[in-house]
Design a protein around this motif. Structure first.
Motif, PDB file in Angstrom:
ATOM      1  N   ASP A 264      16.574 -59.050  57.578  1.00  0.00           N
ATOM      2  CA  ASP A 264      15.824 -59.410  56.373  1.00  0.00           C
ATOM      3  C   ASP A 264      16.518 -60.487  55.557  1.00  0.00           C
ATOM      4  OD1 ASP A 264      13.905 -57.563  57.035  1.00  0.00           O
ATOM      5  OD2 ASP A 264      14.487 -56.082  55.526  1.00  0.00           O
ATOM      6  N   GLY A 289      10.908 -59.888  59.375  1.00  0.00           N
ATOM      7  CA  GLY A 289      12.339 -59.612  59.286  1.00  0.00           C
ATOM      8  C   GLY A 289      12.723 -58.380  60.080  1.00  0.00           C
ATOM      9  N   ALA A 296      12.823 -56.183  50.650  1.00  0.00           N
ATOM     10  CA  ALA A 296      11.728 -56.632  51.510  1.00  0.00           C
ATOM     11  C   ALA A 296      10.364 -56.313  50.900  1.00  0.00           C
ATOM     12  CB  ALA A 296      11.850 -55.996  52.893  1.00  0.00           C
ATOM     13  N   THR A 305       8.442 -56.189  58.350  1.00  0.00           N
ATOM     14  CA  THR A 305       9.788 -56.028  58.894  1.00  0.00           C
ATOM     15  C   THR A 305       9.871 -54.787  59.764  1.00  0.00           C
ATOM     16  OG1 THR A 305      12.144 -55.944  58.271  1.00  0.00           O
ATOM     17  CG2 THR A 305      10.605 -54.702  56.907  1.00  0.00           C
TER      18      THR A 305
END
Length: 354
Positions: A264, A289, A296, A305
């Motif tokens: 991230d 990510g 995030a 992510t």
């Protein structure tokens, strides 16, 4: 249950009178003699698991703090644990350290944190410092030490290590399925129609980074997409390296419609580089990510992510070490990676260039 009630009464009395919790109070609360408690703390007692657990429980419930210097000089337990992280200021490892502390402190152990800085020589120095403090065991979060060095260390004390797959009588390892996490992230972008997916890699000497690159390549292969080395950019797992990677990619004029960053932090840097070049996420470029850091969900736009449970990792390694210290074989394992879809990815509109 009886010992727990007794510990509660003993602690209440100590608080009411302002007295210091003593070894004798621990003995009374756990139903054993003071000499037995002393010998267990010194590592010289041979007692049943039930008695050992009762004493450990009483120590935790009473908040008993033994004299670590005296314990160390006696060659016994210091009730301290060495923790070698790689970057104490890392958003990922910081959360893991909190999880470690949450488990060790109630059990009566004090964690001693040091940073190896992703350097094998520095890690070795940190370990010698912790050994000189006579820690009872050690937790090593990833790092560069060789497997042989970790096996050698475990011959003298219980060791729990992450990011490896090792087996030894006094050594326990916990690894995350980085390959599957990267495969999921790449597959998500492929399912949205992306074929020119850039990958910002981590440190090539880091096992996690190698597995994430392998997962990226496997997903491309499964989708029949040719691997393009020009779309793989070097990164160092921090924000600046993500920013530099994207600037390098844009300057190369290699076409791409999506970016998968191996963590991230690099994704945050990539988003800033795209913004500086007038590209919007996800309208122009989709972005994914890895780690699911706290930031995030609060980035703009919120980042898609792979969730890696850093806090749970910390709790698991700490509980595993406590099991080793109690002579038990840990069986802990991390949950499988999960894709967290947020607003940084979208379906690619069909164009001749896509």
């Amino acid at each position: 249950m009886k010992a727990t009630k007794q510990a509660g009464k003993t602690k209440a009395l100590a608080i009411a009178t302002g007295a210091k919790v003593t070894l004798g109070m621990v003995a009374e609360a756990s139903g054993v003699s003071p000499s037995t408690v002393s010998r267990i703390l010194n590592g010289t007692a041979v007692v049943s698991q039930e008695k050992r657990k009762a004493i450990d429980r009483a120590i935790a419930e009473l908040g008993f703090i033994p004299n670590p210097i005296a314990r160390g000089l006696a060659g016994g337990r210091t009730l301290s644990v060495g923790v070698v992280t790689q970057a104490i200021d890392s958003p990922f490892y910081g959360v893991a350290l909190r999880g470690i502390e949450e488990v060790l402190t109630p059990a009566g152990y004090s964690p001693l944190f040091v940073s190896g800085k992703w350097d094998a020589a520095e890690e070795a120095r940190c370990i010698e410092v912790l050994r000189s403090r006579r820690v009872d065991g050690m937790i090593i979060l990833s790092g560069r030490l060789s497997d042989d060095a970790l096996h050698h260390l475990s011959a003298s004390m219980p060791v729990v290590v992450t990011g490896r797959n090792l087996q030894a009588p006094n050594l326990f390892s916990i690894d995350f399925n980085n390959f599957e996490g990267a495969r999921l992230a790449t597959h998500h972008l492929l399912a949205l129609g992306h074929r020119r997916i850039a990958f910002i890699a981590g440190d090539p000497l880091h096992p996690d980074a190698m597995e994430r690159l392998r997962g990226y390549r496997a997903a491309l292969k499964a989708a029949g997409v040719r691997f393009n080395q020009a779309l793989v950019l070097p990164g160092k797992y921090h924000e600046e390296s993500g920013l530099m990677a994207v600037e390098q990619l844009i300057d190369s004029r290699e076409p791409f419609t999506a970016i998968f960053a191996a963590n991230d932090q690099m994704a945050f840097g990539a988003a800033l580089a795209l913004h500086r070049r007038g590209l919007r996420v996800p309208d122009d470029i989709s972005l994914v990510g890895f780690d699911d850091l706290a930031g995030a969900a609060h980035s703009l736009p919120p980042l898609t992510t792979i969730h890696q449970a850093a806090h749970e990792l910390g709790r698991l390694v700490a509980s595993s070490l406590l099991q080793l210290l109690a002579g038990q074989a840990p069986v802990e394992s991390l949950p499988e990676p999960r894709l967290i879809v947020r607003a940084s990815t979208r379906i690619l509109q069909a164009t001749p260039e896509a």
